[in-house]
Write an enzyme that holds these catalytic residues in place. Structure first.
Site, PDB file in Angstrom:
ATOM      1  N   ILE A 126      34.643  36.498  38.010  1.00  0.00           N
ATOM      2  CA  ILE A 126      34.953  37.868  38.437  1.00  0.00           C
ATOM      3  C   ILE A 126      35.505  37.861  39.854  1.00  0.00           C
ATOM      4  O   ILE A 126      36.194  38.772  40.253  1.00  0.00           O
ATOM      5  CB  ILE A 126      33.728  38.814  38.356  1.00  0.00           C
ATOM      6  N   ASP A 127      35.188  36.795  40.620  1.00  0.00           N
ATOM      7  CA  ASP A 127      35.631  36.746  42.025  1.00  0.00           C
ATOM      8  C   ASP A 127      37.142  36.536  42.153  1.00  0.00           C
ATOM      9  O   ASP A 127      37.716  36.792  43.218  1.00  0.00           O
ATOM     10  CB  ASP A 127      34.917  35.607  42.771  1.00  0.00           C
ATOM     11  N   ARG A 162      27.557  61.566  54.937  1.00  0.00           N
ATOM     12  CA  ARG A 162      26.921  60.265  55.152  1.00  0.00           C
ATOM     13  C   ARG A 162      27.954  59.136  55.179  1.00  0.00           C
ATOM     14  O   ARG A 162      29.056  59.273  54.650  1.00  0.00           O
ATOM     15  CB  ARG A 162      25.962  59.955  54.003  1.00  0.00           C
ATOM     16  N   GLY A 170      31.606  38.656  45.584  1.00  0.00           N
ATOM     17  CA  GLY A 170      32.708  37.953  46.246  1.00  0.00           C
ATOM     18  C   GLY A 170      32.108  37.036  47.288  1.00  0.00           C
ATOM     19  O   GLY A 170      31.836  37.459  48.400  1.00  0.00           O
TER      20      GLY A 170
HETATM   21  O1  F6P Z   1      30.730  33.333  41.279  1.00  0.00           O
HETATM   22  C1  F6P Z   1      30.576  34.582  40.750  1.00  0.00           C
HETATM   23  C2  F6P Z   1      29.427  35.298  41.383  1.00  0.00           C
HETATM   24  O2  F6P Z   1      29.340  36.502  40.686  1.00  0.00           O
HETATM   25  C3  F6P Z   1      29.530  35.494  42.885  1.00  0.00           C
HETATM   26  O3  F6P Z   1      30.306  36.600  43.252  1.00  0.00           O
HETATM   27  C4  F6P Z   1      28.091  35.644  43.274  1.00  0.00           C
HETATM   28  O4  F6P Z   1      27.877  35.259  44.596  1.00  0.00           O
HETATM   29  C5  F6P Z   1      27.395  34.722  42.361  1.00  0.00           C
HETATM   30  O5  F6P Z   1      28.189  34.625  41.205  1.00  0.00           O
HETATM   31  C6  F6P Z   1      26.004  35.188  41.999  1.00  0.00           C
HETATM   32  O6  F6P Z   1      25.429  34.204  41.222  1.00  0.00           O
HETATM   33  P1  F6P Z   1      24.017  34.329  40.504  1.00  0.00           P
HETATM   34  O7  F6P Z   1      24.188  35.245  39.341  1.00  0.00           O
HETATM   35  O8  F6P Z   1      23.724  32.948  40.094  1.00  0.00           O
HETATM   36  O9  F6P Z   1      23.077  34.889  41.513  1.00  0.00           O
END
Ligand code: F6P
Length: 342
Positions: A126-127, A162, A170
Site C-alpha cells: 500500500i506504501d 479544531r 508510509g
Molecule cells: O509496509 C506496509 C506497511 O503497511 C507500512 O506502511 C507499515 O509501517 C507496516 O506495513 C505496518 O506493518 P505491521 O502490520 O506489521 O505492523
C-alpha cells in the site's frame, strides 16, 4: 509445471486477485498445478502448504487480505533458512515460485534467486514505494480510505474550530500522505522524505487562523520525522527485517501543535484500516494483470524477474532493480503542491 505461490509482508488489498489470476491461468491455460505456501516465507521454511485449485480460489477476487495468510518471516535470519527453502521446494516438486510481496519479501526472493532458486516476483504494497514499477496494487485502495477519512474529518474540524491530525501509513515513503493530503485538501502534509519543522507547521496553522480559517487538517505519514533537535519521538521494537514498529507521530503532533498554538488539536490514527477491506476496481485489475503476467514469466523461465507496471504496460524488470532502491517521493513533487497548502 508445478507452481509455488506465497504472499509475504504486510497484507494488501488485491493479493487474492493475484492468487486467483495465477491459479486460473496456470491450471486452465497451461495445465499446471499450484501449491500455495502459508504465512509467507514461514510456510516454505516449515513446509506448510495447501493445494490451490479453481474451486478453492473461487469468489476471492473482491476479498481483502490474503487466503494464504502472511508474515514478516526472513529465511536469511535463520542459519539453515535458504537450505530449508530449497528442500521444501524440492520436496513439493516446485519448478518455479511466485513470491508476492514488497521490499522485504522480494529482497529475500532476489537473494534466493542468487542462491539458485527459481523465483519470479509480483510487487505489492500500500506504501507504493517499490522500485522499478510505476505503481503497486493496494495503494489505490489505501488512498481511497485515507481520502474518505480526511473528508469526514474536515467537516468535524470545521464545526469545532479544531486542528485535526491524520496519521496515515508510509514507513519510508510519503505517497499515501501526499496524495491523500492533496486529494483531501489538507493544510499541512508531513512525509518521511523531508524532515519537518514543527514551528513552521504551527506558523502555517496560525496564519490560516489570522485569515479566518479556524480549523486545519494535518496529514502525517507514520514515518515522518522532525528536524533534528526540534521534537522527540519514541521508536518501537524491530521486526525480522530491522524495521521499527511505527505509529505515534500523530499523537505527538497533537500534543506539540496544541501546546505551541493554543488551538484545540485531535489526532486520528488510520492504521490498518488502510490495509484491510475490499480492493478498488483499479487494484483488482492491476493485481489480475500482474498475476497473468507472472505465470507467463514463469513459463518463460524468467527467473529473478518481477512483473511491473511501466506507463500502461506490464513489463518484466530485474528483482534486483526493484529492491535496490525504494521509490520515494521526490522533493520537487512535494514542493509542486506547496502553493495549495493552507
Ligand atoms: O509496509 C506496509 C506497511 O503497511 C507500512 O506502511 C507499515 O509501517 C507496516 O506495513 C505496518 O506493518 P505491521 O502490520 O506489521 O505492523
Amino acid at each position: 509445471m508445478r507452481i509455488g505461490l506465497l504472499t509475504g509482508g504486510g497484507d494488501c488489498p488485491g493479493l487474492n486477485a493475484v492468487i486467483r489470476a495465477v491459479v486460473r491461468k496456470a491450471i486452465d491455460a497451461y495445465g499446471d498445478s499450484v501449491v500455495g505456501f502459508s504465512d509467507g516465507w514461514r510456510g516454505v521454511l516449515e513446509d506448510n502448504f495447501e493445494e490451490l485449485t479453481i474451486e478453492s480460489t473461487r469468489g476471492i477476487l473482491p476479498r481483502g487480505g490474503t487466503i494464504l495468510r502472511s508474515s514478516r518471516t526472513n529465511p536469511y535470519k535463520r542459519e539453515d533458512g535458504p537450505q530449508k527453502v530449497r528442500e521444501t521446494l524440492a520436496r513439493r516438486g516446485v519448478d518455479g515460485l511466485i513470491a508476492i510481496g514488497g521490499e522485504d519479501t522480494l529482497g529475500v526472493a532476489n537473494r534466493l534467486h542468487g542462491d539458485g532458486v527459481h523465483v519470479v516476483g509480483v510487487p505489492k504494497t500500500i506504501d507504493n514505494d517499490l522500485g522499478a514499477t510505476d505503481v503497486t496494487f493496494g495503494f489505490d485502495t489505501a488512498l481511497g480510505v485515507a481520502v474518505e477519512a480526511i473528508d469526514r474529518l474536515h467537516t468535524t474540524a470545521e464545526s469545532h474550530n479544531r486542528i485535526l491530525v491524520v496519521e496515515v501509513m508510509g514507513r519510508h515513503a510519503g505517497w499515501i500522505a501526499l496524495h491523500a493530503g492533496v486529494a483531501g485538501g489538507a493544510d499541512v502534509i508531513l512525509i518521511p522524505e523531508i524532515p519537518f519543522d514543527i514551528d513552521e507547521a504551527c506558523r502555517h496553522i496560525r496564519r490560516r487562523h489570522e485569515r479566518g480559517r479556524y480549523f486545519s487538517i494535518v496529514v502525517a505519514a507514520e514515518g515522518a520525522v522532525p528536524k533534528e533537535g526540534t521534537m522527540t519521538l519514541s521508536a518501537g521494537e524491530l521486526d525480522e527485517f530491522g524495521h521499527p514498529r511505527l505509529g505515534g507521530i500523530g499523537v505527538r503532533l497533537e500534543q506539540e501543535i496544541e501546546q505551541r498554538t493554543g488551538f484545540e488539536t485531535r489526532a486520528t490514527v488510520l492504521g490498518h484500516i488502510q490495509r484491510g477491506g475490499t480492493p478498488t476496481a483499479f487494484d483488482r485489475v492491476l493485481a489480475t494483470r500482474f498475476g497473468l503476467a507472472a505465470i507467463d514469466a514463469l513459463h518463460d523461465g524468467a527467473w529473478g524477474m518481477m512483473v511491473s507496471l511501466r506507463s500502461t504496460n506490464i513489463e518484466l524488470v530485474a528483482l534486483s532493480d526493484a529492491v535496490s532502491q525504494l521509490r520515494t517521493v521526490p522533493v520537487e513533487e512535494y514542493e509542486r503542491y506547496g502553493v495549495l497548502f493552507g
